[in-house]
Design a protein around this motif. Structure first.
Motif, short mmCIF file in Angstrom:
data_model
loop_
_atom_site.label_atom_id
_atom_site.label_comp_id
_atom_site.label_asym_id
_atom_site.label_seq_id
_atom_site.Cartn_x
_atom_site.Cartn_y
_atom_site.Cartn_z
N ARG A 14 0.80 -1.14 -0.10
CA ARG A 14 0.04 0.02 0.02
C ARG A 14 0.85 1.38 0.02
O ARG A 14 0.46 2.41 -0.69
CB ARG A 14 -0.97 -0.18 1.16
CG ARG A 14 -2.03 -1.13 1.31
CD ARG A 14 -2.94 -1.02 2.44
NE ARG A 14 -3.90 0.34 2.38
CZ ARG A 14 -4.42 0.48 3.11
NH1 ARG A 14 -4.74 -0.39 4.32
NH2 ARG A 14 -5.30 1.60 3.20
N ARG A 15 1.91 1.16 0.48
CA ARG A 15 2.90 2.21 0.43
C ARG A 15 3.25 2.84 -0.78
O ARG A 15 3.27 3.90 -1.06
CB ARG A 15 4.05 2.12 1.42
CG ARG A 15 5.16 3.07 1.66
CD ARG A 15 6.45 2.54 2.40
NE ARG A 15 7.02 1.50 1.67
CZ ARG A 15 7.95 1.57 0.93
NH1 ARG A 15 8.69 2.85 0.51
NH2 ARG A 15 8.71 0.71 0.24
N PRO A 157 15.11 -2.90 -0.42
CA PRO A 157 16.42 -2.68 -0.15
C PRO A 157 16.75 -1.26 -0.32
O PRO A 157 17.66 -0.73 0.40
CB PRO A 157 17.14 -3.72 -0.76
CG PRO A 157 16.08 -4.23 -1.84
CD PRO A 157 14.90 -4.14 -1.04
N ASP A 158 16.04 -0.61 -1.42
CA ASP A 158 16.32 0.74 -1.84
C ASP A 158 16.01 1.68 -0.85
O ASP A 158 16.70 2.82 -0.81
CB ASP A 158 15.76 0.97 -3.06
CG ASP A 158 16.32 0.12 -4.32
OD1 ASP A 158 17.26 -0.37 -4.34
OD2 ASP A 158 15.49 0.13 -5.21
N VAL A 159 14.97 1.38 0.16
CA VAL A 159 14.34 2.49 1.12
C VAL A 159 14.91 2.05 2.43
O VAL A 159 15.47 2.79 3.10
CB VAL A 159 13.01 2.84 0.92
CG1 VAL A 159 12.61 3.65 2.04
CG2 VAL A 159 12.54 3.13 -0.61
N ARG A 179 -4.67 -8.65 8.92
CA ARG A 179 -5.09 -8.94 7.42
C ARG A 179 -4.16 -9.83 6.62
O ARG A 179 -2.89 -9.44 6.80
CB ARG A 179 -5.59 -7.70 6.76
CG ARG A 179 -6.89 -7.06 7.25
CD ARG A 179 -7.46 -5.67 6.53
NE ARG A 179 -6.44 -4.69 6.76
CZ ARG A 179 -5.71 -4.15 5.83
NH1 ARG A 179 -5.79 -4.59 4.53
NH2 ARG A 179 -4.98 -3.23 6.08
N ALA A 180 -4.52 -10.47 5.81
CA ALA A 180 -3.60 -11.35 5.12
C ALA A 180 -2.53 -10.57 4.31
O ALA A 180 -1.62 -11.04 3.82
CB ALA A 180 -4.60 -12.42 4.19
N GLY A 181 -3.17 -9.40 3.76
CA GLY A 181 -2.05 -8.82 2.98
C GLY A 181 -1.36 -7.69 3.77
O GLY A 181 -0.28 -6.98 2.81
N VAL A 182 -1.21 -7.60 4.98
CA VAL A 182 -0.70 -6.28 5.60
C VAL A 182 0.74 -6.89 5.61
O VAL A 182 1.25 -7.97 5.96
CB VAL A 182 -1.05 -6.17 6.94
CG1 VAL A 182 -0.35 -5.42 7.71
CG2 VAL A 182 -2.57 -5.41 6.70
N ARG A 183 1.81 -5.84 5.34
CA ARG A 183 3.08 -5.99 5.49
C ARG A 183 3.71 -4.89 6.36
O ARG A 183 3.33 -3.94 6.38
CB ARG A 183 3.72 -5.54 4.07
CG ARG A 183 3.09 -6.27 2.91
CD ARG A 183 3.84 -6.02 1.38
NE ARG A 183 5.30 -6.48 1.32
CZ ARG A 183 6.39 -5.99 0.77
NH1 ARG A 183 6.08 -4.67 0.56
NH2 ARG A 183 7.59 -6.46 0.71
#
Length: 209
Positions: A14-15, A157-159, A179-183
């Motif tokens: 989402r970011r 890795p870039d950020v 939620r299943a998609g949250v990172r």
């Protein structure tokens, strides 16, 4: 451990508003997160092992592999490398984790949150023994809530440099984090009170000794 079937999963961030599809081969995953009893080798605590860094988790995977006569999945030197051909215990990849969590479902969760997860709304703001909530369709407990799971992958890795991926939400998180998609991400050396891990193996199933 249970065998997770092969499949495909779409990961999303989402970011950055990016999404990408990943093919997942069949693999095995622990029915429960690694418990304090298994992690320490002492006592019989059914609580998930928390306050465990990514580096701690990798080292434990190798130690348990050697103890069970398996080939360690990781080489630990200045950096950690993974041998995908090794039959030892390892951390799931992020794609494997989400594929296993969803268990064929497509929504944000594989069931009603109060039935499947310990989170801030029902945990009393404390960790709970593994397996206390309903499993998903593939027999996996605590994929959401109770404790976050470390994954193998580097987050961005870039950020964020060497930060590794966390999945699943924990006992102190609000419902939107479970939620299943949250990172989520963290430095591999950090130990956090609501972060643990679960074991995977490539292409095989069986009990953990």
């Amino acid at each position: 451990m249970v065998t997770i079937p092969a499949g495909r999963v779409t990961l999303a961030d989402r970011r950055t508003s990016q999404s990408w599809e990943v093919a997942v081969s069949s693999f095995s995953l622990g029915v429960f997160p690694v418990t304090e009893a298994l992690f320490t080798g002492a006592g019989d605590s059914p609580l998930p092992a928390t306050g465990v860094s990514w580096t701690d988790a990798v080292s434990f995977c190798n130690r348990l592999s050697v103890a069970d006569g398996l080939a360690p999945a990781y080489t630990v030197a200045e950096s950690v490398t993974w041998d995908p051909g090794a039959d030892g215990y390892r951390l799931p990849t992020e794609a494997e984790w989400e594929h296993a969590c969803r268990a064929g479902t497509t929504g944000p969760r594989y069931g009603d949150l109060d039935e499947i997860a310990w989170y801030r709304g029902n945990s009393g703001e404390q960790v709970h023994p593994v397996g206390g909530k309903r499993a998903n369709a593939w027999g996996l407990h605590d994929m959401l809530g109770n404790a976050w799971d470390w994954c193998w992958d580097i987050y961005d890795p870039d950020v964020y440099g060497s930060y590794r991926v966390l999945r699943g939400g924990g006992w102190f998180d609000e419902h939107w984090s479970c939620r299943a998609g949250v990172r989520r991400r963290s430095h591999p050396s950090l130990r956090i009170e609501d972060v643990g891990f679960r074991l995977a193996r490539s292409g095989v199933s069986g009990a953990i000794s």
